[in-house]
Write a protein that holds these residues in place. Structure first.
Motif, PDB file in Angstrom:
ATOM      1  N   TRP B  34       0.859  -1.182   0.000  1.00  0.00           N
ATOM      2  CA  TRP B  34       0.000   0.000   0.000  1.00  0.00           C
ATOM      3  C   TRP B  34       0.902   1.242   0.000  1.00  0.00           C
ATOM      4  CZ3 TRP B  34      -5.114   0.392  -0.729  1.00  0.00           C
ATOM      5  CH2 TRP B  34      -5.926  -0.721  -0.493  1.00  0.00           C
ATOM      6  N   TYR B  35       0.542   2.180  -0.876  1.00  0.00           N
ATOM      7  CA  TYR B  35       1.223   3.469  -0.950  1.00  0.00           C
ATOM      8  C   TYR B  35       0.174   4.566  -0.895  1.00  0.00           C
ATOM      9  CZ  TYR B  35       5.633   1.306  -2.497  1.00  0.00           C
ATOM     10  OH  TYR B  35       6.785   0.569  -2.564  1.00  0.00           O
ATOM     11  N   ARG B  36       0.618   5.744  -0.508  1.00  0.00           N
ATOM     12  CA  ARG B  36      -0.250   6.929  -0.522  1.00  0.00           C
ATOM     13  C   ARG B  36       0.460   7.982  -1.362  1.00  0.00           C
ATOM     14  NH1 ARG B  36      -1.850   9.872   5.057  1.00  0.00           N
ATOM     15  NH2 ARG B  36       0.413  10.163   5.222  1.00  0.00           N
ATOM     16  N   TYR B  48       3.681  -3.246   3.730  1.00  0.00           N
ATOM     17  CA  TYR B  48       3.991  -4.302   2.777  1.00  0.00           C
ATOM     18  C   TYR B  48       3.644  -5.651   3.421  1.00  0.00           C
ATOM     19  CZ  TYR B  48       7.574  -7.763   1.362  1.00  0.00           C
ATOM     20  OH  TYR B  48       8.256  -8.911   1.023  1.00  0.00           O
ATOM     21  N   PHE B  49       2.929  -6.480   2.687  1.00  0.00           N
ATOM     22  CA  PHE B  49       2.563  -7.816   3.138  1.00  0.00           C
ATOM     23  C   PHE B  49       3.319  -8.862   2.337  1.00  0.00           C
ATOM     24  CE2 PHE B  49      -1.082  -7.250   5.904  1.00  0.00           C
ATOM     25  CZ  PHE B  49      -1.538  -5.986   5.584  1.00  0.00           C
ATOM     26  N   ALA B  54       2.060  -8.796   7.824  1.00  0.00           N
ATOM     27  CA  ALA B  54       2.657  -7.510   7.469  1.00  0.00           C
ATOM     28  C   ALA B  54       4.161  -7.590   7.712  1.00  0.00           C
ATOM     29  CB  ALA B  54       2.034  -6.397   8.303  1.00  0.00           C
ATOM     30  N   ALA B  55       4.918  -7.655   6.640  1.00  0.00           N
ATOM     31  CA  ALA B  55       6.366  -7.768   6.767  1.00  0.00           C
ATOM     32  C   ALA B  55       7.002  -6.447   7.184  1.00  0.00           C
ATOM     33  CB  ALA B  55       6.965  -8.238   5.451  1.00  0.00           C
ATOM     34  N   ALA B  67      -4.016  -2.152   8.242  1.00  0.00           N
ATOM     35  CA  ALA B  67      -4.293  -2.935   7.044  1.00  0.00           C
ATOM     36  C   ALA B  67      -4.256  -4.404   7.383  1.00  0.00           C
ATOM     37  CB  ALA B  67      -3.281  -2.616   5.943  1.00  0.00           C
ATOM     38  N   VAL B  68      -5.081  -5.164   6.678  1.00  0.00           N
ATOM     39  CA  VAL B  68      -5.145  -6.607   6.889  1.00  0.00           C
ATOM     40  C   VAL B  68      -5.121  -7.319   5.555  1.00  0.00           C
ATOM     41  CG1 VAL B  68      -6.363  -6.413   9.091  1.00  0.00           C
ATOM     42  CG2 VAL B  68      -7.675  -6.581   6.956  1.00  0.00           C
TER      43      VAL B  68
END
Lengths: 110, 117
Positions: B34-36, B48-49, B54-55, B67-68
């Motif tokens: 995920w980025y914004r 980052y997953f 979530a790594a 986040a999931v």
């Protein structure tokens, strides 16, 4: 300090011109480097990877200088369709993260 | 389609509300990001997953963001008590996880544009 720094521009160049962008990164242990292209209101897409020995893809040449921690992108014979934002991307040696620069805006003028 | 799918494409909400943004990655891609991105800026890393875990969540700005990715595929970014400063394009990307096979190509979705009034 940001992971990746770029001159945001804008760069306005005439068709046929050669233009170069530079980008610096802060983590000396970074292992992988890339240039992405982002068109207005679109998602980023991979343009090319940057290898230690330098690499070329048509009109585009990417180079890496590890000693000075910078990456460059050279565009020869600019086309109108090259107008976009060019994002420098660095991936460190741990994990699988990708850090993006602010991007450099290029407009090629007829 | 075969690409990364994000929903909704646009979300307008009021300050203080709760928001969920969904990302459906490319089938078989175990890495999800995920980025914004704000106007005139580059994508800012959030989380980052690798599979379900979530790594690296070091980019989440504060505890209102979560986040999931419960089954290792679809991911949801959750924002509580939204603030005007949360307004941005939220981009999701996926990639092949194996480092040797990873060409560095992140495949991005078209993003979810969040506007907090």
């Amino acid at each position: 300090r940001k992971e990746v720094e770029q001159d945001p521009g804008p760069f306005n160049v005439p068709e046929g011109a050669t233009v170069a962008f530079n980008c610096t990164y802060s983590n000396s242990a970074s292992q992988s480097f890339f240039w992405y292209r982002q068109d207005c209101r679109k998602e980023p897409k991979l343009l090319m990877s940057v290898y230690s020995s330098g690499n070329e893809d048509g009109r585009f040449t990417a180079q890496l200088n590890r000693a000075s921690q910078y990456i460059s992108l050279l565009i020869r014979d600019s086309k109108l369709s090259d107008s976009a934002t060019y994002l420098c991307v660095v991936s460190p040696n741990t994990g699988n993260q990708f850090y993006f620069g602010t991007g450099t805006s290029l407009t090629v003028i007829p | 389609g075969a690409g990364v799918s994000q929903t909704p494409s646009n979300k307008v909400t009021e300050k203080g509300k709760y928001v969920e943004l969904r990302c459906d990655p490319i089938s078989g891609h175990t890495a999800l990001y995920w980025y914004r991105q704000s106007l005139g800026q580059g994508p800012e890393f959030l989380i980052y997953f690798q599979g379900t875990g979530a790594a690296d969540d070091s980019g989440l700005p504060n505890d209102r963001f979560f986040a999931v990715r419960p089954e290792g595929s679809v991911s949801t970014l959750k924002i509580q008590r939204t603030e005007r400063g949360d307004s941005a394009m939220y981009l999701c990307a996926s990639s092949v996880t194996d480092r040797d096979a990873n060409t560095g190509e992140l495949f991005f979705g078209e993003g979810s544009r969040l506007t907090v009034l």
